[in-house]
Design a protein around this motif. Structure first.
Motif, PDB file in Angstrom:
ATOM      1  N   ALA A 188      77.312 -71.154 140.666  1.00 30.92           N
ATOM      2  CA  ALA A 188      78.418 -71.338 139.714  1.00 30.92           C
ATOM      3  C   ALA A 188      79.759 -71.113 140.408  1.00 30.92           C
ATOM      4  O   ALA A 188      80.720 -71.844 140.167  1.00 30.92           O
ATOM      5  CB  ALA A 188      78.253 -70.380 138.539  1.00 30.92           C
ATOM      6  N   ILE A 189      79.816 -70.113 141.284  1.00 27.77           N
ATOM      7  CA  ILE A 189      81.082 -69.832 141.994  1.00 27.77           C
ATOM      8  C   ILE A 189      81.446 -71.026 142.882  1.00 27.77           C
ATOM      9  O   ILE A 189      82.571 -71.530 142.859  1.00 27.77           O
ATOM     10  CB  ILE A 189      80.979 -68.542 142.837  1.00 27.77           C
ATOM     11  CG1 ILE A 189      80.756 -67.321 141.928  1.00 27.77           C
ATOM     12  CG2 ILE A 189      82.226 -68.345 143.707  1.00 27.77           C
ATOM     13  CD1 ILE A 189      80.565 -66.007 142.664  1.00 27.77           C
ATOM     14  N   LEU A 190      80.470 -71.518 143.662  1.00 29.24           N
ATOM     15  CA  LEU A 190      80.752 -72.606 144.610  1.00 29.24           C
ATOM     16  C   LEU A 190      81.048 -73.927 143.901  1.00 29.24           C
ATOM     17  O   LEU A 190      81.915 -74.690 144.331  1.00 29.24           O
ATOM     18  CB  LEU A 190      79.555 -72.800 145.559  1.00 29.24           C
ATOM     19  CG  LEU A 190      79.284 -71.674 146.555  1.00 29.24           C
ATOM     20  CD1 LEU A 190      77.930 -71.877 147.237  1.00 29.24           C
ATOM     21  CD2 LEU A 190      80.374 -71.595 147.620  1.00 29.24           C
ATOM     22  N   ASP A 191      80.322 -74.175 142.814  1.00 32.02           N
ATOM     23  CA  ASP A 191      80.443 -75.487 142.162  1.00 32.02           C
ATOM     24  C   ASP A 191      81.511 -75.529 141.074  1.00 32.02           C
ATOM     25  O   ASP A 191      82.096 -76.573 140.821  1.00 32.02           O
ATOM     26  CB  ASP A 191      79.093 -75.916 141.558  1.00 32.02           C
ATOM     27  CG  ASP A 191      78.015 -76.037 142.630  1.00 32.02           C
ATOM     28  OD1 ASP A 191      78.385 -76.217 143.816  1.00 32.02           O
ATOM     29  OD2 ASP A 191      76.823 -75.929 142.301  1.00 32.02           O
ATOM     30  N   LYS A 192      81.718 -74.369 140.412  1.00 33.89           N
ATOM     31  CA  LYS A 192      82.614 -74.396 139.248  1.00 33.89           C
ATOM     32  C   LYS A 192      83.805 -73.438 139.361  1.00 33.89           C
ATOM     33  O   LYS A 192      84.645 -73.383 138.484  1.00 33.89           O
ATOM     34  CB  LYS A 192      81.830 -74.007 137.980  1.00 33.89           C
ATOM     35  CG  LYS A 192      80.589 -74.836 137.710  1.00 33.89           C
ATOM     36  CD  LYS A 192      80.918 -76.032 136.817  1.00 33.89           C
ATOM     37  CE  LYS A 192      79.907 -77.134 136.853  1.00 33.89           C
ATOM     38  NZ  LYS A 192      78.591 -76.873 136.354  1.00 33.89           N
ATOM     39  N   GLY A 193      83.787 -72.605 140.393  1.00 33.79           N
ATOM     40  CA  GLY A 193      84.853 -71.597 140.513  1.00 33.79           C
ATOM     41  C   GLY A 193      84.446 -70.310 139.798  1.00 33.79           C
ATOM     42  O   GLY A 193      83.546 -70.328 138.964  1.00 33.79           O
ATOM     43  N   PHE A 194      85.140 -69.239 140.104  1.00 37.87           N
ATOM     44  CA  PHE A 194      84.742 -67.920 139.589  1.00 37.87           C
ATOM     45  C   PHE A 194      85.320 -67.690 138.198  1.00 37.87           C
ATOM     46  O   PHE A 194      86.505 -67.907 137.979  1.00 37.87           O
ATOM     47  CB  PHE A 194      85.250 -66.854 140.550  1.00 37.87           C
ATOM     48  CG  PHE A 194      84.825 -65.467 140.191  1.00 37.87           C
ATOM     49  CD1 PHE A 194      83.492 -65.082 140.285  1.00 37.87           C
ATOM     50  CD2 PHE A 194      85.754 -64.527 139.768  1.00 37.87           C
ATOM     51  CE1 PHE A 194      83.098 -63.797 139.969  1.00 37.87           C
ATOM     52  CE2 PHE A 194      85.374 -63.231 139.453  1.00 37.87           C
ATOM     53  CZ  PHE A 194      84.036 -62.871 139.553  1.00 37.87           C
TER      54      PHE A 194
END
Ligand SMILES: C[S@@+](CC[C@H](N)C(=O)[O-])C[C@H]1O[C@@H](n2cnc3c(N)ncnc32)[C@H](O)[C@@H]1O
Length: 287
Positions: free
Chosen positions: A179-185
């Motif tokens: 989720a962090i890599l694909d959508k941001g934190f």
């Protein structure tokens, strides 16, 4: 005692990532990252009462369901899970590669009336330094993410596998890096890092590094450089090392939408069945 270890244990050293922190991608770095000041603050970060509330009895129930007695907590940190499990009646050995963390875990145990059985060991040489076989190995609090290359990850998992009895279980968790890599934190951090006044946020990330910054109310800031493990990559490694059945929970729930959980918890069983227990399951271990 080596001079560098004595300094680490006794002096309040600052963290040091050099001129360009984003190039520091080194498995051995964790020992220096957990400096005294950061370790002292760790329990502020994870607020034990709130963490116990949000976890509930998830781990205790997973272990009891499998009739686990002996637990090896390989990432003891300041002792949160070791102490909870001792208080729930398990027989626990607490391992960590950071001497500062182990000292803190021992002190926290003593404050609660327990003498922790601590062992200083790096996962890559676990069975050289820790004797015996365990019904369960736990590696919690997003610890496995400290390993920066696949060789180290495979070796560490092979060591956990080997430390288990023939039908033992490994419970290993990780942040939802997909989720962090694909959508941001999104910055929810509600399940693990529960301290009200503390923030834990990625300052930088790419496919090979996630650099987190931890800020405390007194203005102090510390960092951790970690490898962003993708969920299915971890599941594949677990499977390739020999674990036969791997169930992955999202924030302690069996069903979840991929982007929602802050954390994934992998429950990996060593028990071998000649019929593949997940042969018809949709879980994709190949990505
Ligand atoms: C993020 S902390 C989590 C601590 C604790 N499990 C918790 O949930 O609060 C990660 C821990 O893993 C330990 N660690 C990281 N890499 C390690 C390695 N290769 N061998 C042994 N311990 C390691 C660190 O020293 C640290 O205590």
């Amino acid at each position: 005692m080596k001079q560098s270890l004595r300094r680490l244990l006794t002096e309040d050293l600052p963290q040091n990532y050099g001129a360009n922190p984003n190039v520091v991608r080194d498995t051995d770095k964790y020992v220096e990252e957990y400096v005294h000041g950061f370790v002292d603050k760790w329990d502020e970060l994870i607020d034990w009462d709130e963490r116990a509330k949000s976890e509930g009895d998830f781990f205790i129930e997973e272990l009891r369901r499998r009739d686990v007695k002996r637990v090896l907590d390989v990432a003891a940190g300041t002792g949160f899970h070791s102490i909870r499990l001792i208080e729930a009646g398990f027989d626990v050995v607490s391992v960590d590669g950071s001497p500062n963390m182990l000292a803190k875990a021992f002190e926290n145990g003593r404050r609660r009336g327990h003498v922790l059985r601590t062992r200083h060991a790096d996962w890559r040489w676990l069975n050289r330094d820790v004797m015996g076989r365990f019904d369960a190995v736990i590696c919690l609090g997003n610890s496995f993410t400290h390993l920066f290359n696949e060789r180290d990850r495979r070796k560490a998992l092979a060591e956990y596998y080997s430390a288990l009895v023939h039908d033992g279980v490994l419970i290993l968790d990780q942040r939802n890096y997909d989720a962090i890599l694909d959508k941001g934190f999104k910055g929810k951090h509600k399940h693990y890092y529960c301290g009200e006044q503390v923030t834990a946020e990625p300052e930088y990330f790419d496919e090979g590094l996630c650099r987190f910054c931890y800020s405390f109310p007194d203005g102090s800031r510390y960092h951790l450089n970690m490898f962003p493990l993708r969920k299915n990559y971890t599941r594949r490694l677990l499977s390739e090392v020999g674990f036969q059945r791997i169930d992955t929970f999202g924030d302690f729930k069996e069903t979840y939408h991929e982007d929602d959980p802050d954390f994934f918890i992998h429950v990996a069983e060593k028990r071998y069945d000649s019929v593949d227990p997940q042969a018809n399951s949709p879980g994709d271990l190949t990505k």
